[in-house]
Design an enzyme around this catalytic site. Structure first.
Site, PDB file in Angstrom:
ATOM      1  N   ASP A  91     114.085  -5.754   8.476  1.00  0.00           N
ATOM      2  CA  ASP A  91     113.676  -5.126   7.101  1.00  0.00           C
ATOM      3  C   ASP A  91     112.606  -6.177   6.566  1.00  0.00           C
ATOM      4  O   ASP A  91     111.738  -5.760   5.974  1.00  0.00           O
ATOM      5  CB  ASP A  91     115.057  -5.185   6.060  1.00  0.00           C
ATOM      6  CG  ASP A  91     114.854  -4.242   5.164  1.00  0.00           C
ATOM      7  OD1 ASP A  91     113.863  -3.362   5.232  1.00  0.00           O
ATOM      8  OD2 ASP A  91     115.694  -4.061   4.369  1.00  0.00           O
ATOM      9  N   LYS A 176     119.413  -2.959  -8.216  1.00  0.00           N
ATOM     10  CA  LYS A 176     118.143  -2.268  -7.714  1.00  0.00           C
ATOM     11  C   LYS A 176     117.487  -3.163  -6.808  1.00  0.00           C
ATOM     12  O   LYS A 176     116.638  -4.292  -7.159  1.00  0.00           O
ATOM     13  CB  LYS A 176     116.958  -1.833  -8.655  1.00  0.00           C
ATOM     14  CG  LYS A 176     116.253  -0.762  -8.082  1.00  0.00           C
ATOM     15  CD  LYS A 176     114.836  -0.894  -8.744  1.00  0.00           C
ATOM     16  CE  LYS A 176     113.791  -1.796  -8.468  1.00  0.00           C
ATOM     17  NZ  LYS A 176     113.285  -1.844  -6.936  1.00  0.00           N
ATOM     18  N   LEU A 180     110.964  -2.647  -0.727  1.00  0.00           N
ATOM     19  CA  LEU A 180     110.413  -3.026   0.737  1.00  0.00           C
ATOM     20  C   LEU A 180     111.650  -3.611   1.584  1.00  0.00           C
ATOM     21  O   LEU A 180     111.508  -3.574   2.747  1.00  0.00           O
ATOM     22  CB  LEU A 180     109.600  -4.316   0.586  1.00  0.00           C
ATOM     23  CG  LEU A 180     108.308  -4.148  -0.062  1.00  0.00           C
ATOM     24  CD1 LEU A 180     107.458  -5.328  -0.362  1.00  0.00           C
ATOM     25  CD2 LEU A 180     107.533  -3.105   0.538  1.00  0.00           C
ATOM     26  N   SER A 230     108.122 -11.371  -9.446  1.00  0.00           N
ATOM     27  CA  SER A 230     106.948 -11.888 -10.017  1.00  0.00           C
ATOM     28  C   SER A 230     106.777 -12.341 -11.669  1.00  0.00           C
ATOM     29  O   SER A 230     107.639 -11.432 -12.548  1.00  0.00           O
ATOM     30  CB  SER A 230     105.605 -11.100  -9.507  1.00  0.00           C
ATOM     31  OG  SER A 230     105.714  -9.758 -10.298  1.00  0.00           O
ATOM     32  N   THR A 233     105.724  -8.800 -13.690  1.00  0.00           N
ATOM     33  CA  THR A 233     106.941  -7.733 -13.595  1.00  0.00           C
ATOM     34  C   THR A 233     108.073  -8.376 -14.642  1.00  0.00           C
ATOM     35  O   THR A 233     108.673  -7.776 -15.282  1.00  0.00           O
ATOM     36  CB  THR A 233     107.741  -7.504 -12.402  1.00  0.00           C
ATOM     37  OG1 THR A 233     106.699  -6.973 -11.440  1.00  0.00           O
ATOM     38  CG2 THR A 233     108.657  -6.328 -12.469  1.00  0.00           C
ATOM     39  N   GLY A 234     108.246  -9.772 -14.484  1.00  0.00           N
ATOM     40  CA  GLY A 234     109.424 -10.368 -15.498  1.00  0.00           C
ATOM     41  C   GLY A 234     108.969 -10.116 -16.893  1.00  0.00           C
ATOM     42  O   GLY A 234     109.706 -10.093 -17.670  1.00  0.00           O
ATOM     43  N   SER A 235     107.518 -10.178 -17.041  1.00  0.00           N
ATOM     44  CA  SER A 235     107.053 -10.150 -18.360  1.00  0.00           C
ATOM     45  C   SER A 235     107.496  -8.645 -19.033  1.00  0.00           C
ATOM     46  O   SER A 235     107.905  -8.059 -20.113  1.00  0.00           O
ATOM     47  CB  SER A 235     105.411 -10.200 -18.586  1.00  0.00           C
ATOM     48  OG  SER A 235     104.948 -10.089 -19.829  1.00  0.00           O
ATOM     49  N   GLU A 251     114.103 -15.129 -12.964  1.00  0.00           N
ATOM     50  CA  GLU A 251     113.776 -16.304 -12.002  1.00  0.00           C
ATOM     51  C   GLU A 251     112.446 -15.558 -11.611  1.00  0.00           C
ATOM     52  O   GLU A 251     112.266 -14.758 -10.717  1.00  0.00           O
ATOM     53  CB  GLU A 251     114.769 -16.355 -11.077  1.00  0.00           C
ATOM     54  CG  GLU A 251     116.215 -16.594 -11.404  1.00  0.00           C
ATOM     55  CD  GLU A 251     116.379 -17.807 -11.945  1.00  0.00           C
ATOM     56  OE1 GLU A 251     115.582 -18.807 -11.431  1.00  0.00           O
ATOM     57  OE2 GLU A 251     117.427 -18.137 -12.491  1.00  0.00           O
ATOM     58  N   CYS A 285     110.181 -18.570  -3.421  1.00  0.00           N
ATOM     59  CA  CYS A 285     109.688 -18.931  -4.918  1.00  0.00           C
ATOM     60  C   CYS A 285     109.479 -20.329  -4.942  1.00  0.00           C
ATOM     61  O   CYS A 285     108.563 -20.700  -5.848  1.00  0.00           O
ATOM     62  CB  CYS A 285     110.658 -18.326  -5.950  1.00  0.00           C
ATOM     63  SG  CYS A 285     112.366 -18.866  -5.603  1.00  0.00           S
ATOM     64  N   GLU A 384     100.071 -18.496  -6.720  1.00  0.00           N
ATOM     65  CA  GLU A 384     101.131 -18.331  -5.878  1.00  0.00           C
ATOM     66  C   GLU A 384     100.399 -17.715  -4.638  1.00  0.00           C
ATOM     67  O   GLU A 384      99.937 -16.462  -5.108  1.00  0.00           O
ATOM     68  CB  GLU A 384     102.458 -17.645  -6.317  1.00  0.00           C
ATOM     69  CG  GLU A 384     103.595 -17.860  -5.463  1.00  0.00           C
ATOM     70  CD  GLU A 384     104.788 -17.117  -6.396  1.00  0.00           C
ATOM     71  OE1 GLU A 384     104.553 -16.092  -7.175  1.00  0.00           O
ATOM     72  OE2 GLU A 384     105.789 -17.716  -6.175  1.00  0.00           O
TER      73      GLU A 384
HETATM   74  P1  NAD Z   1     107.955  -8.022  -7.749  1.00  0.00           P
HETATM   75  O1  NAD Z   1     107.945  -8.473  -9.328  1.00  0.00           O
HETATM   76  O2  NAD Z   1     106.743  -7.254  -7.392  1.00  0.00           O
HETATM   77  O3  NAD Z   1     109.322  -7.223  -7.632  1.00  0.00           O
HETATM   78  C1  NAD Z   1     110.579  -7.664  -7.893  1.00  0.00           C
HETATM   79  C2  NAD Z   1     111.565  -6.434  -8.159  1.00  0.00           C
HETATM   80  O4  NAD Z   1     110.922  -5.810  -9.369  1.00  0.00           O
HETATM   81  C3  NAD Z   1     111.433  -5.431  -6.961  1.00  0.00           C
HETATM   82  O5  NAD Z   1     112.606  -4.730  -7.135  1.00  0.00           O
HETATM   83  C4  NAD Z   1     110.668  -4.362  -7.789  1.00  0.00           C
HETATM   84  O6  NAD Z   1     110.885  -2.819  -7.378  1.00  0.00           O
HETATM   85  C5  NAD Z   1     111.045  -4.424  -9.191  1.00  0.00           C
HETATM   86  N1  NAD Z   1     109.982  -3.937 -10.292  1.00  0.00           N
HETATM   87  C6  NAD Z   1     108.534  -3.922  -9.934  1.00  0.00           C
HETATM   88  N2  NAD Z   1     108.064  -3.388 -11.070  1.00  0.00           N
HETATM   89  C7  NAD Z   1     108.997  -3.068 -12.032  1.00  0.00           C
HETATM   90  C8  NAD Z   1     109.232  -2.666 -13.455  1.00  0.00           C
HETATM   91  N3  NAD Z   1     107.896  -2.073 -14.112  1.00  0.00           N
HETATM   92  N4  NAD Z   1     110.485  -2.809 -14.168  1.00  0.00           N
HETATM   93  C9  NAD Z   1     111.330  -3.091 -13.366  1.00  0.00           C
HETATM   94  N5  NAD Z   1     111.468  -3.531 -12.215  1.00  0.00           N
HETATM   95  C10 NAD Z   1     110.269  -3.369 -11.412  1.00  0.00           C
HETATM   96  O7  NAD Z   1     108.195  -9.389  -7.111  1.00  0.00           O
HETATM   97  P2  NAD Z   1     108.252  -9.172  -5.460  1.00  0.00           P
HETATM   98  O8  NAD Z   1     106.864  -9.040  -4.819  1.00  0.00           O
HETATM   99  O9  NAD Z   1     109.523  -8.392  -5.010  1.00  0.00           O
HETATM  100  O10 NAD Z   1     108.754 -10.777  -5.418  1.00  0.00           O
HETATM  101  C11 NAD Z   1     107.853 -11.729  -5.272  1.00  0.00           C
HETATM  102  C12 NAD Z   1     107.965 -12.829  -6.404  1.00  0.00           C
HETATM  103  O11 NAD Z   1     109.168 -12.869  -6.703  1.00  0.00           O
HETATM  104  C13 NAD Z   1     106.930 -13.924  -6.289  1.00  0.00           C
HETATM  105  O12 NAD Z   1     106.391 -13.983  -7.406  1.00  0.00           O
HETATM  106  C14 NAD Z   1     108.283 -14.905  -6.379  1.00  0.00           C
HETATM  107  O13 NAD Z   1     107.785 -16.204  -6.662  1.00  0.00           O
HETATM  108  C15 NAD Z   1     109.247 -14.413  -6.970  1.00  0.00           C
HETATM  109  N6  NAD Z   1     110.700 -14.864  -6.752  1.00  0.00           N
HETATM  110  C16 NAD Z   1     111.261 -15.798  -7.476  1.00  0.00           C
HETATM  111  C17 NAD Z   1     112.376 -16.278  -7.231  1.00  0.00           C
HETATM  112  C18 NAD Z   1     113.365 -17.360  -8.188  1.00  0.00           C
HETATM  113  O14 NAD Z   1     114.285 -17.635  -7.962  1.00  0.00           O
HETATM  114  N7  NAD Z   1     112.500 -17.818  -8.974  1.00  0.00           N
HETATM  115  C19 NAD Z   1     113.168 -15.872  -6.069  1.00  0.00           C
HETATM  116  C20 NAD Z   1     112.438 -15.028  -4.891  1.00  0.00           C
HETATM  117  C21 NAD Z   1     111.289 -14.404  -5.538  1.00  0.00           C
END
Ligand code: NAD
Length: 490
Positions: A91, A176, A180, A230, A233-235, A251, A285, A384
Site C-alpha cells: 500500500d 478515516k 492512498l 498537512s 488540511t489541518g487548518s 499533528e 512528519c 516540507e
Molecule cells: P493531507 O492533509 O493531504 O491528508 C491527511 C488526511 O486528511 C487524509 O486522510 C485526507 O484524506 C484527509 N483530508 C484531506 N482533505 C480533507 C478535508 N478537507 N477535510 C478532512 N479531511 C481531509 O496529508 P497527507 O498528504 O496524507 O500527509 C502528509 C502530511 O501529514 C505531511 O504534511 C506530514 O508532515 C503530516 N504528518 C504529520 C504527522 C505528525 O505526527 N505531526 C505524522 C504524519 C504525517
C-alpha cells in the site's frame, strides 16, 4: 483484503457505490479497490458511533474491561504481524523491516493504552477547597464520538495512535484512513469483529478528504476531531471544528532542523542524519530535513554523507536489503521532483541524487538527495518536501545555529549532536519544538509526548497526554455543612 466500509460492526458498501483504486507504488499496478464513502456513509458511521456511545456498554464498562478488548486487539495484530506488514508495503511502498516495526509498534500502542485504561478506574482526584462547607473531586469522562483522520505515511500506526487512546478513554470512534493507504486500517475492522468489540465502538470509512473527511469534520454528532496530516488540511479541520466547538488535536507538518557541532563523531553523525531523513523515504512528519553543520566539521561530514547517501539501496520494499522504497503516490513523486528542480533554480547545489532513480521501469522511486548551500529564503529550506531530500547549511557558532533552527513556521521536532552535554542541553532548551532529540534523530516511544509547536499542531499524542485528548474533566462538588446557605432565606 477488505473492500467495504465498517459501520456498526458490519461490512457495508458505500451508499452511492463509489470505489477507489489502491495502487502499489513500486509497480504502479492497481492491486485492489475500496469503497469511496460520501456524506451519507459518514452520517451512518457517526450515528453508529453516537448510538454506541449513548446507549451501548462501552463507556459504562470499567477501564479494566475496556483494557481487555484493547489487549485482544494488540494480540490479534501480533498474530497477523507478517501479513499486515506485507499489506503495508504493498500500500505504502516502505521497506518490509520498517513496516514490520510499524505493525509491532501499533500492537504495543494498544497494550500501552490498555494499561492506562485500567488506571482510569477509580482515578478520582480530591480537590482541597478553601471553604470547609464543601468537598470537591475531579473525575475524568470520555468526550464522546471521536472522528480520527489520518495520513498515509504510517497507515496502521497512525490509526493506533488515535484509536487506542480513544477506546481506552471510553470514546467511540469513526476512523478515516488516507485514500492512498486504506488497506491495514480496514483490517483493523476485521480485528475488531474477530475480538467482538461491541458494534459501533469503532467504525471505519474509506474515502477521499473532500468526500469523506470534510463531512466527518462538519458532522454535528462528532465531539472530538483528531487529525494528522498537512497544515492546509489541518487548518480546514480546525475551521470546521470551530463551528460547534469540537475538541481538536492536530499533528501537522514539519521542517525539522538537525544541528551538528564540530566536536561530534562524524560516523555517528552521518548515521543519524541518514536515518533522520531517508527512513520511510523521508515521508516522516518529524524528518530532520534541514541539516545545520558547524564550519569545523562541515566538509568532512558532507563528504561522508554524500558517499553514504549514494550507497543506499533503492528497491521494492518487499525485496531483501531494500533501504529506500518508492514514494507513496504519483502525486507525491511529481511534487518532490518539481521541488528538487526549483531548489536547483533557487541556488542549491545537488551533491547527491537529485532525480528519478535509475533502473526502474515503473514505480515512484526517487534518489536520496542532498542539497548543499540551500538559500535561507528558498522553498527547499522552508517547506516540507515529504520525500528523501536533505537541505544542508553551515553555521559558525551556537547562537547562529539556534537562530537558524528556530527560523521556521514549523516546530515539530529538532535534533542536536555534540560531545558537550551541557551545550546539547542548552540548545535543546532553546529550540522551539515539541520533540528534541540529543545525539540521535527519530526514535519514537509510545510513552513519551508527541506533537508540535507553532504551525506543527495543537495538543500532544502518545503517553498520558494522548489519553487526555479523549477525556473531559468533571468537577463534582458537595455541600456538606449542616448550616443553611443563608443567602435568600436568613
Ligand atoms: P493531507 O492533509 O493531504 O491528508 C491527511 C488526511 O486528511 C487524509 O486522510 C485526507 O484524506 C484527509 N483530508 C484531506 N482533505 C480533507 C478535508 N478537507 N477535510 C478532512 N479531511 C481531509 O496529508 P497527507 O498528504 O496524507 O500527509 C502528509 C502530511 O501529514 C505531511 O504534511 C506530514 O508532515 C503530516 N504528518 C504529520 C504527522 C505528525 O505526527 N505531526 C505524522 C504524519 C504525517
Amino acid at each position: 483484503m477488505r473492500d467495504q466500509l465498517f459501520i456498526a460492526g458490519q461490512w457495508t458498501p458505500a451508499a452511492r457505490g463509489g470505489r477507489l483504486p489502491v495502487i502499489d507504488p513500486a509497480t504502479e499496478e492497481v492491486i485492489h479497490h475500496v469503497a469511496a464513502a460520501t456524506a451519507e456513509d459518514v452520517h451512518a458511521a457517526v450515528s453508529a458511533a453516537h448510538t454506541a456511545f449513548e446507549h451501548g456498554p462501552w463507556r459504562r464498562m470499567s477501564g479494566a474491561e475496556r483494557a481487555g478488548y484493547l489487549r485482544r486487539i494488540a494480540a490479534a495484530i501480533r498474530d497477523r504481524q507478517d501479513e499486515l506488514a506485507r499489506l503495508e508495503v504493498l500500500d505504502n511502498g516502505k521497506p518490509l523491516p520498517e513496516a514490520a516495526w510499524d505493525i509491532a509498534d501499533a500492537a504495543g500502542c494498544f497494550d500501552f493504552y490498555a494499561d492506562l485504561a485500567e488506571e482510569l478506574d477509580g482515578a478520582v482526584e480530591t480537590i482541597a477547597l478553601s471553604d470547609a462547607r464543601f468537598t470537591s473531586k475531579a473525575v475524568r469522562e470520555p468526550i464522546g464520538v471521536a472522528g480520527a483522520i489520518i495520513p498515509w505515511n504510517y497507515p496502521l500506526l497512525m490509526a493506533a495512535w488515535k484509536v487506542a487512546p480513544a477506546l481506552a478513554a471510553g470514546c467511540t470512534v469513526v476512523l478515516k484512513p488516507s485514500e492512498l493507504t486504506p488497506l491495514t486500517a480496514l483490517e483493523l475492522g476485521d480485528i475488531a469483529q474477530s475480538i467482538e468489540l461491541p458494534p459501533g465502538v469503532l467504525n471505519i470509512v474509506t474515502g477521499t478528504g473532500p468526500d469523506a473527511g470534510q463531512p466527518l469534520c462538519d458532522h454535528p454528532g462528532v465531539d472530538k476531531l483528531a487529525f494528522t496530516g498537512s497544515v492546509p488540511t489541518g487548518s480546514k479541520v480546525m475551521a470546521a471544528a470551530a463551528r460547534d466547538i469540537k475538541r481538536i488535536s492536530l499533528e501537522l507538518g514539519g521542517k525539522s532542523p538537525f544541528i551538528v557541532f564540530d566536536d561530534s563523531d562524524v560516523e555517528k553523525a552521518v548515521e543519524w542524519i541518514l536515518f533522520g531523513i531517508f527512513w520511510n523515504q523521508g515521508q516522516v512528519c518529524s524528518a530532520t530535513s534541514r541539516l545545520l553543520v558547524q564550519d569545523g566539521i562541515h566538509d568532512r561530514l558532507v563528504d561522508r554523507l554524500v558517499l553514504e547517501t549514494g550507497r543506499i539501496r533503492i528497491g521494492n520494499g518487499l525485496e531483501d536489503g531494500t533501504l529506500l522504497g518508492p514514494l507513496v503516490s504519483k502525486g507525491q513523486f511529481d511534487k518532490v521532483l518539481a521541488m528538487i528542480d526549483r531548489a536547483r533554480q533557487q541556488g542549491a547545489t545537488v551533491a547527491a541524487g537529485g532525480g528519478r532513480a535509475e533502473g526502474f521501469e515503473a514505480g515512484y522511486f526517487i534518489q536520496p538527495t542532498v542539497l548543499l548551500d540551500t538559500p535561507l529564503d528558498s522553498e527547499a529550506w522552508r517547506e516540507e518536501f515529504f520525500g528523501p531530500v536533505l537541505s544542508v547549511r553551515r553555521f559558525s557558532d551556537e547562537a547562529e545555529a539556534v537562530r537558524l533552527a528556530n527560523d521556521s513556521r514549523f516546530g515539530l521536532a529538532a535534533a542536536v549532536m555534540s560531545a558537550d552535554d551541557a551545550r546539547a542541553e542548552r540548545v535543546a532548551a532553546a529550540l522551539r519544538a515539541g520533540i528534541v532529540w540529543i545525539n540521535c534523530s527519530q526514535p519514537t516511544f509510545t510513552e513519551a509526548p508527541w506533537g508540535g509547536y507553532k504551525q506543527s499542531g495543537i495538543g500532544r499524542e502518545l503517553g498520558r497526554w494522548g489519553l487526555a485528548n479523549y477525556l473531559e474533566t468533571k468537577q463534582i462538588t458537595r455541600f456538606v455543612s449542616d448550616n443553611p446557605w443563608g443567602w435568600y432565606i436568613k
